[in-house]
Design an enzyme around this catalytic site. Sequence first.
Site, PDB file in Angstrom:
ATOM      1  NE  ARG A 176      -4.259  -1.676   1.701  1.00  0.00           N
ATOM      2  CZ  ARG A 176      -5.205  -2.116   2.498  1.00  0.00           C
ATOM      3  NH1 ARG A 176      -5.084  -1.964   3.796  1.00  0.00           N
ATOM      4  NH2 ARG A 176      -6.285  -2.687   2.007  1.00  0.00           N
ATOM      5  CE  LYS A 186     -18.722 -19.551   6.378  1.00  0.00           C
ATOM      6  NZ  LYS A 186     -19.031 -19.071   7.709  1.00  0.00           N
ATOM      7  N   GLY A 208     -10.153  -8.970  -0.675  1.00  0.00           N
ATOM      8  CA  GLY A 208      -9.813 -10.010   0.300  1.00  0.00           C
ATOM      9  C   GLY A 208      -8.528 -10.756  -0.001  1.00  0.00           C
ATOM     10  N   GLY A 249     -12.761  -4.208   0.858  1.00  0.00           N
ATOM     11  CA  GLY A 249     -14.181  -3.868   0.918  1.00  0.00           C
ATOM     12  C   GLY A 249     -14.626  -2.975  -0.227  1.00  0.00           C
TER      13      GLY A 249
HETATM   14  P1  AMP Z   1     -13.116 -15.223   0.853  1.00  0.00           P
HETATM   15  O1  AMP Z   1     -12.535 -14.336   1.901  1.00  0.00           O
HETATM   16  O2  AMP Z   1     -14.580 -15.396   0.940  1.00  0.00           O
HETATM   17  O3  AMP Z   1     -12.636 -14.861  -0.534  1.00  0.00           O
HETATM   18  O4  AMP Z   1     -12.588 -16.696   1.164  1.00  0.00           O
HETATM   19  C1  AMP Z   1     -11.240 -17.024   1.100  1.00  0.00           C
HETATM   20  C2  AMP Z   1     -11.056 -18.346   1.779  1.00  0.00           C
HETATM   21  O5  AMP Z   1     -11.826 -19.333   1.146  1.00  0.00           O
HETATM   22  C3  AMP Z   1      -9.627 -18.859   1.742  1.00  0.00           C
HETATM   23  O6  AMP Z   1      -9.090 -18.788   3.022  1.00  0.00           O
HETATM   24  C4  AMP Z   1      -9.755 -20.286   1.246  1.00  0.00           C
HETATM   25  O7  AMP Z   1      -8.990 -21.201   2.004  1.00  0.00           O
HETATM   26  C5  AMP Z   1     -11.238 -20.567   1.426  1.00  0.00           C
HETATM   27  N1  AMP Z   1     -11.705 -21.626   0.521  1.00  0.00           N
HETATM   28  C6  AMP Z   1     -11.589 -21.656  -0.815  1.00  0.00           C
HETATM   29  N2  AMP Z   1     -12.083 -22.812  -1.301  1.00  0.00           N
HETATM   30  C7  AMP Z   1     -12.523 -23.538  -0.260  1.00  0.00           C
HETATM   31  C8  AMP Z   1     -13.125 -24.821  -0.141  1.00  0.00           C
HETATM   32  N3  AMP Z   1     -13.372 -25.587  -1.191  1.00  0.00           N
HETATM   33  N4  AMP Z   1     -13.427 -25.252   1.116  1.00  0.00           N
HETATM   34  C9  AMP Z   1     -13.170 -24.471   2.190  1.00  0.00           C
HETATM   35  N5  AMP Z   1     -12.608 -23.238   2.123  1.00  0.00           N
HETATM   36  C10 AMP Z   1     -12.282 -22.762   0.907  1.00  0.00           C
END
Ligand code: AMP
Length: 401
Positions: free
Chosen positions: A36, A197, A354, A377
């Site tokens: 940054r 998620k 993220g 964000g």
């Molecule tokens: P996000 O912050 O929602 O982009 O999520 C990122 C996180 O999703 C990372 O830490 C990954 O380890 C997790 N992730 C990606 N694919 C999977 C999966 N198939 N099962 C569980 N966690 C996952």
Amino acid sequence: MTFKTINNMDLNGKTVLLRVDLNVPVQDGKVTDTTRIDRAKPTIDALREKGAKIAVLAHFGRPKGAVNPEFSLSFLPPVLTSSWGCDVAFASDCIGDAAKDAISALAPGDVVLLENVRFHKGEEGNDAAFTKALAKLGDVFINDAFSAAHRAHASTEGLAHFLPCAAGLLMEAELNALQNALEKPQNPVMAVVGGAKISTKLSVLENLVQKVDYLFLGGGMANTFLFAQGQPVGMSLCEKDMAEEAKAISQKAEAAGCKIILPTDRIAVREFGENVPFEVIAAADIADDQEAVDIGPQTITNIDALLATCKTVLWNGPMGVFEVKPFDKGTNGVAESVAKYTKSGQMISVAGGGDTVAALENAGVADDFTYISTAGGAFLEWLEGKTLPGVAALMQPSKAA
Ligand code: AMP
């Protein structure tokens, strides 16, 4: 572009209040990632070349409107000096006599960092009296903190109403990249969305299906969509209570002519960990005691073939648990395809939000994307189709500098 940039601004001898994002990761008093800080350098260089006196405004952590030494920016000037290649002074407050005295000591081209703006309640409250106290210190407001632009705070939004304002070079680059990828893209457009998620990205998915031709879903969120289609997910991360939402997004996509693509094969494990035994299975063949932790090789090949036909790619989120090897292979494989087509000039690729930057850096292709946003964000809110207050404020009819 309807916002003003610094390119044609005469800033010689003027005091510029420059909002940057210095909310860097720190461990044991040391900055562990200077991205940054480094990204602010082109704007600092340009302003110094123009003979501006530069007062840097920034926040650090969440001191919640009170002075708290834990969140002081006083440790940063040496780090800024080494990244920006110029001396950086420090003022112990961002308003009042401390700030005024530090700024009046500046010669054209000099830089001072003002203490954490969030030490004052008026910052997050976007309070007029606090904003005026800031505005009194300078002639021009330059906002280079896209990553804070989703907040309507005094130093990210309010100041634009009190001083002539413009976007810094980083803000300009972010906005150009995002507009090219989402607002007026070259079709076909594919959005690649992964991560844990769907519940955290519902609005993103809802907006994207209205705008893109293909939405490829990887990561944990693919499980929720597979489950909603009646497919087994075994022990995989899956938000079963979000199945209705997943179905609604699929219906919206169909109505908008967007094709949702899900993984056809997966990497499945029975026990999770580094270098544990895994199997490549068809998505529909997952056993009750298996967990899908990545997309499989056939999916990577299929996505590569589809990417070959696309002109624009937007990417957020990893395709698997990329932090644990070898479950970064899916993310790496798709990232390599995007990098390949971007390098050959047939595609514009924009990624951010993220963990995405870390995932693409791990894949070793971050430099080959057209643009990687370090905003978290703010990038996601842009993908949601929201108007970012900090950007909207720059779009207002500009007062002459
Ligand atoms: P996000 O912050 O929602 O982009 O999520 C990122 C996180 O999703 C990372 O830490 C990954 O380890 C997790 N992730 C990606 N694919 C999977 C999966 N198939 N099962 C569980 N966690 C996952």
